[in-house]
Write an enzyme that holds these catalytic residues in place. Structure first.
Site, PDB file in Angstrom:
ATOM      1  N   LYS A  11       0.851  -1.209   0.000  1.00 41.55           N
ATOM      2  CA  LYS A  11       0.000   0.000   0.000  1.00 41.55           C
ATOM      3  C   LYS A  11       0.875   1.242   0.000  1.00 41.55           C
ATOM      4  O   LYS A  11       2.059   1.215   0.386  1.00 41.55           O
ATOM      5  CB  LYS A  11      -0.948   0.037   1.204  1.00 41.55           C
ATOM      6  CG  LYS A  11      -0.267   0.124   2.582  1.00 41.55           C
ATOM      7  CD  LYS A  11      -0.018   1.531   3.081  1.00 41.55           C
ATOM      8  CE  LYS A  11       0.814   1.544   4.345  1.00 41.55           C
ATOM      9  NZ  LYS A  11       1.716   2.551   4.606  1.00 41.55           N
ATOM     10  N   ASP A 141      -1.761  -1.390  10.273  1.00 41.43           N
ATOM     11  CA  ASP A 141      -2.047  -1.459   8.831  1.00 41.43           C
ATOM     12  C   ASP A 141      -2.606  -2.809   8.391  1.00 41.43           C
ATOM     13  O   ASP A 141      -3.009  -2.956   7.231  1.00 41.43           O
ATOM     14  CB  ASP A 141      -0.764  -1.192   8.018  1.00 41.43           C
ATOM     15  CG  ASP A 141      -0.365   0.276   8.033  1.00 41.43           C
ATOM     16  OD1 ASP A 141      -1.232   1.129   8.316  1.00 41.43           O
ATOM     17  OD2 ASP A 141       0.821   0.561   7.761  1.00 41.43           O
TER      18      ASP A 141
END
Ligand code: C5P
Length: 317
Positions: A11, A141
């Site tokens: 990401k 995350d």
């Protein structure tokens, strides 16, 4: 089924704003997270010896408990002892393509893939929110990495609301192989330098709403206006990482001066810097130019693009 192969995408952060301190010692954030096509491949396989074993093709990646993928398997064994006893242990193989300690959630996405792989191996049938709950216990995350795409993360970054998909915005990532930035160091240094600007009570919704500035980029995402998204990129952690790491600052400056670059920013706590492009061709050109301009064998560059998914199962045997 005794083994599964999964794709675990990295990401980038299109937006990262630090709002205040949390009672648990973490920071209250407003983030926009975006999955990208650069990915690791994870294979999970049942073994019969009740052990967890991690193998990785990358020599820098630990294979013991300090690897988040190992801890994901350990958490599943602890939470589901009957399934662990019934199906045996797990062999985890990581084919690493995502740069390590880069601000790209490489470790978190591996852990997310292990949670999903073991859920399938052990036929647990966990829901997405149950998987996200387990993920949040491993790292801030990890929940995002499970379903991926484009999302706003609040709280520690683990409370997610989906945003419209942003497919095929092209990206160049640049990272010095030997440069690593500790996430804990970046947040701690930010607190030391800027906590006077934190809002004191993060439960005060009015104060929170006044403090958060993500509205303009969220609007640009809804409008799928790539130019505007690139203009509104933001990352508070640049305020501590760029002064401490001149090489990262230099990458930011080199990208900012290239034709075709819509916007550039550091991802997460760094040190990876990314730039956004309308086309793959423009991205390839800038990759070539930066490689030739900086002539540093330690610098790695990747062309990739935004995607609309997180972990994907590609095969089962
Ligand atoms: O959650 P994760 O393990 O990825 O976080 C790594 C470190 O980054 C934490 O130990 C904490 O110091 C810092 N952090 C923070 N606030 C957040 C996320 C991470 O202070 N929202």
């Amino acid at each position: 089924m005794h083994s599964y192969s999964l794709i675990a995408p990295a990401k980038i952060n299109l937006y990262l704003e630090i709002i205040g301190d949390r009672p648990d010692g973490y920071h209250e954030l407003a983030m926009i997270l975006q999955s990208i096509a650069l990915a690791d491949q994870i294979d999970v396989r049942s073994n019969s010896n009740r052990t967890i074993h991690v193998h990785c093709n990358h020599p820098q990646v630990p294979t013991d408990k300090s690897n988040l993928a190992y801890r994901a398997a350990e958490l599943m064994a602890k939470e589901f002892p009957e399934a662990f006893a019934r199906y045996g242990g797990v062999d985890i193989s990581i084919n690493k393509q995502i740069p390590v300690a880069a601000g790209l959630a490489g470790g978190s996405t591996n852990a997310a893939a292990v949670l999903i792989g073991i859920d399938l191996l052990w036929k647990l049938g966990l829901t997405q929110s149950e998987l996200e709950g387990l993920g949040a216990r491993l790292g801030s995350d990890v929940p995002f990495c499970i379903s991926g795409g484009t999302a706003i993360g609040t709280g520690r970054g683990e409370q997610l609301s989906p945003l419209p998909n942003l497919n095929n915005i092209y990206i160049v990532l640049a990272k010095y192989r030997s440069l690593e930035v500790s996430t804990a160091w970046a947040y701690k240094t930010y607190r030391q330098q800027f906590s006077n600007s934190y809002i004191k009570n993060t439960n005060d919704l009015v104060a929170r709403a006044n403090a958060v500035h993500s509205g303009a980029i969220v609007k640009a995402i809804f409008a799928r206006d790539t130019g505007k998204i690139a203009e509104k990129l933001h990352n508070d952690l640049e305020r501590v990482v760029l002064p401490a790491y001149p090489q990262v600052l230099q990458l930011r400056e080199v990208f900012a001066n290239q034709q075709g670059v819509l916007g550039t920013m550091m991802s997460g706590s760094g040190p990876t810097v990314f730039a956004l492009f309308e086309s793959e061709q423009q991205a390839e050109q800038v990759k070539l130019y930066v490689t030739e301009a900086l002539t540093d064998g330690d610098l790695e560059l990747f062309v990739t693009r935004t995607i609309s998914h997180g972990i994907q199962v590609t095969s089962s045997v």
